[in-house]
Design a protein around this motif. Structure first.
Motif, PDB file in Angstrom:
ATOM      1  N   ALA A 236      -7.802   4.220 -16.690  1.00  0.00           N
ATOM      2  CA  ALA A 236      -8.592   3.855 -18.701  1.00  0.00           C
ATOM      3  C   ALA A 236      -9.730   3.177 -18.380  1.00  0.00           C
ATOM      4  O   ALA A 236     -10.640   3.142 -18.749  1.00  0.00           O
ATOM      5  CB  ALA A 236      -7.718   3.223 -19.692  1.00  0.00           C
ATOM      6  N   SER A 237      -8.806   1.801 -17.933  1.00  0.00           N
ATOM      7  CA  SER A 237     -10.315   0.858 -17.369  1.00  0.00           C
ATOM      8  C   SER A 237     -11.523   0.849 -16.758  1.00  0.00           C
ATOM      9  O   SER A 237     -12.134   0.785 -16.408  1.00  0.00           O
ATOM     10  CB  SER A 237      -9.663  -0.688 -16.873  1.00  0.00           C
ATOM     11  N   GLN A 238     -11.047   2.375 -15.819  1.00  0.00           N
ATOM     12  CA  GLN A 238     -12.018   2.727 -14.523  1.00  0.00           C
ATOM     13  C   GLN A 238     -13.077   3.197 -15.830  1.00  0.00           C
ATOM     14  O   GLN A 238     -14.331   4.130 -15.770  1.00  0.00           O
ATOM     15  CB  GLN A 238     -11.411   3.920 -13.730  1.00  0.00           C
ATOM     16  N   PHE A 239     -12.299   4.578 -16.699  1.00  0.00           N
ATOM     17  CA  PHE A 239     -13.289   5.273 -17.414  1.00  0.00           C
ATOM     18  C   PHE A 239     -14.320   4.157 -18.526  1.00  0.00           C
ATOM     19  O   PHE A 239     -15.566   4.712 -18.795  1.00  0.00           O
ATOM     20  CB  PHE A 239     -12.431   6.325 -18.918  1.00  0.00           C
ATOM     21  N   LEU A 240     -13.282   3.266 -19.263  1.00  0.00           N
ATOM     22  CA  LEU A 240     -13.992   2.145 -20.241  1.00  0.00           C
ATOM     23  C   LEU A 240     -14.839   0.810 -19.339  1.00  0.00           C
ATOM     24  O   LEU A 240     -15.750   1.027 -20.016  1.00  0.00           O
ATOM     25  CB  LEU A 240     -12.910   1.816 -20.750  1.00  0.00           C
ATOM     26  N   GLY A 241     -14.040   0.678 -18.548  1.00  0.00           N
ATOM     27  CA  GLY A 241     -15.183  -0.595 -17.513  1.00  0.00           C
ATOM     28  C   GLY A 241     -14.856  -1.602 -18.686  1.00  0.00           C
ATOM     29  O   GLY A 241     -15.496  -3.103 -18.691  1.00  0.00           O
ATOM     30  N   THR A 242     -13.392  -1.490 -19.101  1.00  0.00           N
ATOM     31  CA  THR A 242     -13.295  -3.070 -19.593  1.00  0.00           C
ATOM     32  C   THR A 242     -11.725  -2.702 -19.590  1.00  0.00           C
ATOM     33  O   THR A 242     -11.243  -1.239 -19.925  1.00  0.00           O
ATOM     34  CB  THR A 242     -13.071  -3.431 -21.090  1.00  0.00           C
ATOM     35  N   THR A 243     -10.636  -2.888 -20.238  1.00  0.00           N
ATOM     36  CA  THR A 243      -8.693  -3.795 -19.857  1.00  0.00           C
ATOM     37  C   THR A 243      -8.355  -3.280 -20.868  1.00  0.00           C
ATOM     38  O   THR A 243      -8.732  -4.513 -21.825  1.00  0.00           O
ATOM     39  CB  THR A 243      -8.421  -4.644 -19.052  1.00  0.00           C
TER      40      THR A 243
END
Length: 555
Positions: A236-243
């Motif tokens: 998810a962090s790779q898709f969002l650019g945030t954790t």
């Protein structure tokens, strides 16, 4: 010392040479007769490319904010690509929507077909498609040898798609119709003969690999679908650019479902105050007066909606570059996922942006939900976002403009576009207001389903849907049909998609929330200008949500 913009420009060309199918999708010429090397050796070479590029980017001197952003974006992309390769998920890259299994076939949709040379390139690809599939199979075999195998549900979806690609009514068959309709067909009958042979070879190649999936790969595929919390948060962090905090985001998703449910009751009452939500939705889906009569009328209505949005928004809430004022609405080829999608213009704008609607097998075209979808995929959603990014000249690096895509900001913007059009009064019928809310409901259901299935969270005890129970595929489909009111076939396709693409499904609502929160923060400063805010956000290009917030707040 190399300038970061010069490095980025050259990196696009090298990336295109290493990834010919991506080059075709983005209109980067000179590679339309070749295939990507998806094999383990090809992946090793890709990693070396990104590692070398990252080293060169670090050596560039940043003398302006523009340089700093370009360097950070390029480094983030390199590091993300390397991380994905090292994580090894490419060895089990099989799903129902965005794996090489679909990408190889869909390459022919975006391939240029204007000239005889274009058709020769396309024919070469058709005749060598077995090589592309062989390199993909080598990657999957490497995973198979390690015990890293996609879930059985994803493999069965791939088998179904493979049988379609190999059989009657295949999307490959449509290539012959395209040739016959072209102005070149009468003068070059030899192409038709070669095309027929190439189509037969492509269908046979897909049939052979489908047999391999069924006989060799499927027996080793696990029935378990979820990937676990650690991998889910990473993905998810790779898709969002945030954790994200998965538990907090899961709870927020349930809160959104409750909020939208209340709004939906009020919106349905505008249509029939004495009817239930289910009754109103049945009316909207079954009333022929609220639907397009056939495919042609449906596409025409969607095209007209884009034109109307263009005229209403340009110069008022956005400044739309003349180069992206052309937007085509077309039917999607059979054999893919059930959802509409967008493809952007080529770098030189010779190929326009397109909204693709899967219509295979549909005999009814209710319009109530399609207006929000039109704004999402076209204007002011993906077309404005991706098209505007393509027009930005040297404000963004070439690599950033053409090759960077974060669903958090990308899909978040498109969902924000649906919301914005409601604020601006472009859902002129109560039907369309209900459609907007149903779109929001589906994306909220995605949040709880995606996190719940992959992380193994129970449904909350106070939830309005199967409280306290454990998530299953069947319950997820039920939620999509009963709560989000998605058609059963579409619901099944959606859940298979989420299970095969962990973390992507939440990017819509999480990204929209981030943009709305950012807008509120900027607005609280005073002297807020909505058009200027939009310009600033779009001017950042597709980037991670953390970087987007930083750039907007320091603009």
């Amino acid at each position: 010392m190399t300038n970061i913009f010069e490095l980025s420009h050259a990196a696009v060309d090298e990336f295109a040479a290493r990834n010919p199918t991506t080059a075709t999708a983005y209109g980067l010429e000179g590679h339309d007769d070749r295939w990507d090397d998806l094999s383990p050796a090809g992946v090793v070479a890709q990693r070396a490319f990104f590692a070398d590029l990252a080293g060169q980017a670090r050596a560039c001197e940043a003398v302006s904010r523009r340089d700093e952003v370009a360097t950070r974006v390029l480094l983030d992309e390199c590091e993300l690509a390397i991380a994905r390769i090292d994580q090894g998920d490419w060895k089990a890259d099989v799903n129902n929507i965005v794996s090489p299994w679909q990408g190889i076939r869909l390459t022919f949709d975006s391939a240029p077909k204007a000239t005889l040379a274009n058709w020769h390139d396309l024919l070469t690809r058709l005749e060598t498609i077995d090589e592309a599939l062989a390199s993909y199979r080598a990657a999957l075999q490497a995973g198979l040898d390690e015990g890293r195998v996609a879930s059985a549900r994803q493999v069965r979806a791939a088998i179904d798609q493979g049988r379609q690609a190999a059989g009657d009514g295949s999307s490959f068959d449509g290539l012959r119709a395209e040739w016959d309709d072209s102005s070149l067909a009468d003068e070059h009958p030899e192409i038709a003969t070669r095309l027929d042979a190439g189509i037969a070879a492509a269908k046979a190649a897909y049939g052979a690999m489908t047999d391999w999936f069924e006989a060799m790969y499927l027996p080793a595929a696990p029935e378990a679908d979820g990937v676990g919390t650690d991998r889910y948060v990473r993905s998810a962090s790779q898709f969002l650019g945030t954790t994200i905090d998965p538990e907090a985001t899961y709870a927020w998703g349930w809160g959104e479902i409750a909020r939208i449910s209340e709004a939906l009751v009020a919106a349905c009452a505008k249509i029939d105050r004495d009817a239930s939500v289910d009754d109103v939705l049945h009316l909207l889906t079954s009333d022929p007066e609220r639907a397009a009569a056939d495919v042609d009328e449906f596409i025409a209505i969607m095209q007209a909606r884009q034109s109307t949005a263009m005229e209403a928004l340009d110069g008022v809430h956005f400044d739309i570059d003349p180069r992206i004022r052309t937007l085509e609405v077309v039917t999607a080829p059979p054999g893919g996922a059930a959802a509409p999608y967008y493809t952007g213009p080529s770098e030189d704008f010779s190929k326009p942006g397109r909204v693709w609607y899967p219509v295979d097998g549909r005999d009814s075209f209710p319009l109530y939900e399609e207006i929000a979808t039109a704004y999402h995929e076209g204007l002011p959603g993906h077309h404005l976002q991706i098209g505007a990014q393509t027009t930005m000249g040297d404000e963004l690096s070439r690599y950033h403009k053409l090759l960077v895509w974060y669903p958090g900001s990308g899909e978040g913007w498109a969902l924000y576009a649906e919301h914005l059009m409601g604020e601006l009064g472009h859902y002129e019928k109560p039907d369309y207001e209900v459609g907007l809310l149903m779109s929001q409901m589906m994306r909220s259901c995605r949040v709880v389903i995606d996190i719940g299935l992959h992380c193994g969270f129970a449904i909350p005890d106070d939830a309005p849907f199967h409280p306290g129970e454990a998530w299953t595929y069947e319950l997820a489909v039920e939620m999509m049909t009963d709560v989000a009111h998605v058609a059963p076939a579409m619901a099944e396709s959606e859940i298979v998609r989420y299970l095969g693409w962990p973390g992507q499904a939440i990017s819509y609502k999480v990204g929209e929330r981030a943009i709305l929160d950012l807008r509120a923060e900027v607005q609280a400063r005073g002297d807020f200008d909505l058009k200027a805010f939009h310009s600033t956000v779009l001017g950042c290009g597709s980037i991670g949500l953390d970087l987007l917030r930083e750039l907007v707040l320091t603009a």
